[in-house]
Design a protein around this motif. Structure first.
Motif, short mmCIF file in Angstrom:
data_model
loop_
_atom_site.label_atom_id
_atom_site.label_comp_id
_atom_site.label_asym_id
_atom_site.label_seq_id
_atom_site.Cartn_x
_atom_site.Cartn_y
_atom_site.Cartn_z
N THR A 82 0.86 -1.18 0.00
CA THR A 82 0.00 0.00 0.00
C THR A 82 0.89 1.23 0.00
O THR A 82 1.76 1.37 0.87
CB THR A 82 -0.91 0.02 1.24
N GLY A 83 0.70 2.11 -0.97
CA GLY A 83 1.54 3.29 -1.10
C GLY A 83 2.60 3.11 -2.18
O GLY A 83 2.55 2.17 -2.98
N HIS A 84 3.57 4.02 -2.16
CA HIS A 84 4.58 4.07 -3.22
C HIS A 84 5.98 3.88 -2.64
O HIS A 84 6.61 4.85 -2.21
CB HIS A 84 4.54 5.42 -3.95
N PRO A 85 6.51 2.65 -2.60
CA PRO A 85 7.90 2.47 -2.17
C PRO A 85 8.84 3.27 -3.04
O PRO A 85 8.62 3.43 -4.24
CB PRO A 85 8.12 0.96 -2.36
N GLY A 86 9.88 3.82 -2.42
CA GLY A 86 10.86 4.60 -3.17
C GLY A 86 10.47 6.05 -3.36
O GLY A 86 11.12 6.77 -4.12
N SER A 87 9.41 6.49 -2.66
CA SER A 87 8.93 7.86 -2.88
C SER A 87 9.43 8.83 -1.81
O SER A 87 8.90 9.92 -1.68
CB SER A 87 7.39 7.87 -2.91
N GLY A 88 10.41 8.42 -1.02
CA GLY A 88 10.99 9.36 -0.06
C GLY A 88 11.04 8.86 1.36
O GLY A 88 11.94 9.22 2.12
N ARG A 89 10.07 8.05 1.77
CA ARG A 89 10.09 7.50 3.11
C ARG A 89 10.26 5.98 3.04
O ARG A 89 9.79 5.35 2.10
CB ARG A 89 8.79 7.84 3.85
N PRO A 90 10.92 5.40 4.04
CA PRO A 90 11.14 3.95 4.00
C PRO A 90 9.84 3.18 4.06
O PRO A 90 8.86 3.63 4.67
CB PRO A 90 12.00 3.68 5.24
N ALA A 91 9.82 2.02 3.43
CA ALA A 91 8.66 1.14 3.50
C ALA A 91 8.61 0.46 4.86
O ALA A 91 9.64 0.06 5.41
CB ALA A 91 8.72 0.09 2.40
N LEU A 92 7.42 0.35 5.41
CA LEU A 92 7.21 -0.40 6.65
C LEU A 92 6.81 -1.82 6.26
O LEU A 92 5.76 -2.05 5.66
CB LEU A 92 6.11 0.23 7.49
N VAL A 93 7.66 -2.78 6.58
CA VAL A 93 7.42 -4.18 6.23
C VAL A 93 6.98 -4.92 7.49
O VAL A 93 7.70 -4.93 8.50
CB VAL A 93 8.69 -4.82 5.65
N ALA A 94 5.79 -5.52 7.43
CA ALA A 94 5.19 -6.11 8.63
C ALA A 94 5.28 -7.62 8.62
O ALA A 94 4.88 -8.28 7.66
CB ALA A 94 3.72 -5.69 8.73
N LEU A 95 5.81 -8.17 9.71
CA LEU A 95 5.94 -9.60 9.90
C LEU A 95 4.89 -10.06 10.90
O LEU A 95 4.91 -9.66 12.07
CB LEU A 95 7.34 -9.97 10.43
N HIS A 96 3.97 -10.91 10.45
CA HIS A 96 2.88 -11.34 11.33
C HIS A 96 3.34 -12.40 12.32
O HIS A 96 4.46 -12.92 12.25
CB HIS A 96 1.69 -11.84 10.50
N GLY A 97 2.45 -12.72 13.23
CA GLY A 97 2.75 -13.68 14.28
C GLY A 97 2.47 -15.11 13.87
O GLY A 97 2.37 -15.45 12.71
N GLY A 98 2.33 -15.94 14.88
CA GLY A 98 2.08 -17.35 14.68
C GLY A 98 3.06 -18.19 15.48
O GLY A 98 2.97 -18.27 16.69
N PRO A 99 4.06 -18.77 14.78
CA PRO A 99 4.21 -18.82 13.32
C PRO A 99 3.08 -19.62 12.67
O PRO A 99 2.45 -20.45 13.32
CB PRO A 99 5.55 -19.53 13.13
#
Length: 299
Positions: free
Chosen positions: A23-40
């Protein structure tokens, strides 16, 4: 009013595929937030609210770890196939395939928090910050604290749980009902459970392959391959600003989170007083404020 774009797809991971949503535009100035879900063995569904951060300028990457959701299911894989290293390799592959490896922040929730911390300890050049949410530093610590929480359950509940665990009948309705007493106190205090959290819960229920192999039949009966695993030893190697998040009633008790606070060099800890294991759903407004404040601090 602008509409934040969302793209979905899969990337190859060896012979398999990892499902993602950006969601959004990676590389547009702010770092991407990459989410790692639980579980496993969980899915991204209960973290979908994080995509709101894209409206403030941080692209958000959600994905389903191998074994569930939109990623390749492997119900016949042997138990020793499922290892932390497998999921660390999957994360590295995803970051490269999506082109965000040079500028990103990791958000790891529960099991995902340990995975994110382990990744961060290798000091990848593109990592700008780390959020460890509702995650113990080790499963031995987690199990020790589970005994404390179980002892505080209403009379008879823990006895029921122990009886079925000893008999190997954790798939019984009686065990499930007793398990839910714990879950409603320490996993999600909201009633009814939010739709996105129920979606994740049902995904695990429909394909528990990874969860059973690595964790066990419930949050508090960890008899899988993770029972002796942790990341305490590598926490001093984390070289990026780190935010800890936990709930006052969290199954990840303060004692399980404390090693992060003690050992990560640049760290702050926010405790959500009215939350258990999922403050992003239990206290969403404060959660968003805390996240944005942290992300802005990264420059």
């Amino acid at each position: 009013m602008s509409i934040t774009p969302t793209t979905k797809g899969t990337v190859p991971f060896g012979e398999h595929k990892t499902w993602y949503r950006v969601t959004g535009h990676p590389g547009s100035g702010r770092p991407a937030l990459v989410a790692l879900h639980g579980g496993p063995g969980s899915t991204h569904d209960y973290l979908v609210g994080l995509t709101a951060l894209a409206e403030s300028g941080w692209p958000v990457v959600l994905y389903d770890q191998l074994g569930n959701g939109g990623s390749t299911h492997l119900p016949d894989a042997p138990a020793d196939f499922w290892t932390p290293q497998l999921f660390l390799d999957e994360l590295d592959n995803l970051l490269g395939r999506l082109g965000v490896a040079d500028d990103y922040v990791l958000f790891g929730q529960s099991w995902g928090g340990l995975l994110a911390a382990k990744h961060a300890s290798a000091r990848p050049a593109g990592l700008r910050g780390l959020v460890v949410a509702n995650a113990p530093a080790s499963y031995p610590l987690w199990l020790r604290e589970m005994r404390v929480l179980r002892d505080r359950l209403p009379p008879g509940v823990d006895e029921t749980l122990r009886r079925h665990e000893a008999a190997g009948t954790t798939d019984s309705r009686e065990y499930f009902d007793a398990m839910m007493v714990f879950y409603n106190r320490h996993v999600c205090t909201l009633q009814p459970w939010p739709r996105e959290f129920m979606a994740t819960f049902m995904e695990i229920y429909n394909d528990p392959t990874v969860y059973y192999a690595m964790n066990g039949p419930s949050e508090f009966h960890v008899i899988g391959s993770l029972r002796d695993w942790g990341v305490t030893d590598c926490l001093p190697d984390i070289a990026v600003p780190t935010l800890l998040i936990s709930g006052r009633h969290d199954e990840a008790t303060p004692a399980t989170v404390q090693p992060y606070a003690d050992l990560v060099p640049d760290v702050r800890w926010e405790i959500f007083e009215n939350s258990s294991h999922i403050p992003h759903l239990e206290e969403p407004e404060r959660f968003t404020d805390v996240m944005i404040d942290f992300l802005k601090s990264l420059g």
